[in-house]
Design a protein around this motif. Structure first.
Motif, short mmCIF file in Angstrom:
data_model
loop_
_atom_site.label_atom_id
_atom_site.label_comp_id
_atom_site.label_asym_id
_atom_site.label_seq_id
_atom_site.Cartn_x
_atom_site.Cartn_y
_atom_site.Cartn_z
N LYS A 245 0.87 -1.18 0.00
CA LYS A 245 0.00 0.00 0.00
C LYS A 245 0.91 1.23 0.00
O LYS A 245 1.43 1.64 1.03
CB LYS A 245 -0.91 -0.02 1.22
CG LYS A 245 -1.86 -1.21 1.23
CD LYS A 245 -2.76 -1.16 2.43
CE LYS A 245 -2.36 -2.27 3.36
NZ LYS A 245 -3.12 -2.31 4.60
N GLU A 246 1.13 1.77 -1.20
CA GLU A 246 2.11 2.84 -1.38
C GLU A 246 1.84 4.06 -0.51
O GLU A 246 2.78 4.70 -0.05
CB GLU A 246 2.16 3.25 -2.85
CG GLU A 246 2.77 2.21 -3.75
CD GLU A 246 2.89 2.68 -5.18
OE1 GLU A 246 2.50 3.83 -5.48
OE2 GLU A 246 3.39 1.90 -6.00
N ASN A 247 0.60 4.40 -0.29
CA ASN A 247 0.31 5.60 0.49
C ASN A 247 0.46 5.38 1.99
O ASN A 247 0.45 6.33 2.76
CB ASN A 247 -1.08 6.14 0.15
CG ASN A 247 -1.09 6.76 -1.22
OD1 ASN A 247 -0.14 7.42 -1.61
ND2 ASN A 247 -2.14 6.54 -1.97
N TYR A 248 0.59 4.13 2.43
CA TYR A 248 0.87 3.83 3.83
C TYR A 248 2.37 3.81 4.08
O TYR A 248 2.83 4.06 5.18
CB TYR A 248 0.31 2.47 4.22
CG TYR A 248 -1.19 2.40 4.43
CD1 TYR A 248 -2.07 3.15 3.67
CD2 TYR A 248 -1.72 1.55 5.38
CE1 TYR A 248 -3.43 3.06 3.86
CE2 TYR A 248 -3.08 1.46 5.58
CZ TYR A 248 -3.93 2.22 4.81
OH TYR A 248 -5.28 2.13 5.01
N CYS A 249 3.14 3.48 3.05
CA CYS A 249 4.59 3.30 3.18
C CYS A 249 5.30 4.65 3.29
O CYS A 249 5.10 5.54 2.45
CB CYS A 249 5.13 2.54 1.98
SG CYS A 249 6.91 2.28 2.00
N LYS A 250 6.15 4.78 4.31
CA LYS A 250 6.91 6.02 4.48
C LYS A 250 8.36 5.86 4.00
O LYS A 250 9.17 6.75 4.17
CB LYS A 250 6.88 6.48 5.93
CG LYS A 250 7.53 5.52 6.90
CD LYS A 250 7.36 6.01 8.32
CE LYS A 250 7.87 4.96 9.28
NZ LYS A 250 7.28 5.09 10.59
N GLY A 251 8.68 4.70 3.43
CA GLY A 251 10.02 4.49 2.90
C GLY A 251 11.08 4.30 3.96
O GLY A 251 12.23 4.70 3.76
#
Length: 67
Positions: free
Chosen positions: A7-13
């Protein structure tokens, strides 16, 4: 082979998941998410045996594994 959904928008990198993948299938994306951060992505030629280490270590619950 398992399927990984990030979930790209949950991931903060934070990259905690990258070194735990023993197939080296996770890399930082060149794209930005809605927060302006570079999320992790699953390589196109990546392998996943469903060990779930990446999902367990993710502090943002951004990784889902489907067997």
């Amino acid at each position: 082979m398992a399927v990984i959904k990030i979930k790209e928008n949950y991931c903060k990198g934070c990259l905690l998941c990258v070194p735990v993948c023993h197939h080296n299938s996770l890399v930082i994306s060149e794209n930005l998410n809605d927060q302006g951060l570079h999320p992790v992505r699953f390589k196109e030629d990546g392998k996943c045996d469903g060990c779930k280490k990446c999902a367990i270590i993710c502090p943002d619950v951004a990784i889902e594994i489907y067997n």
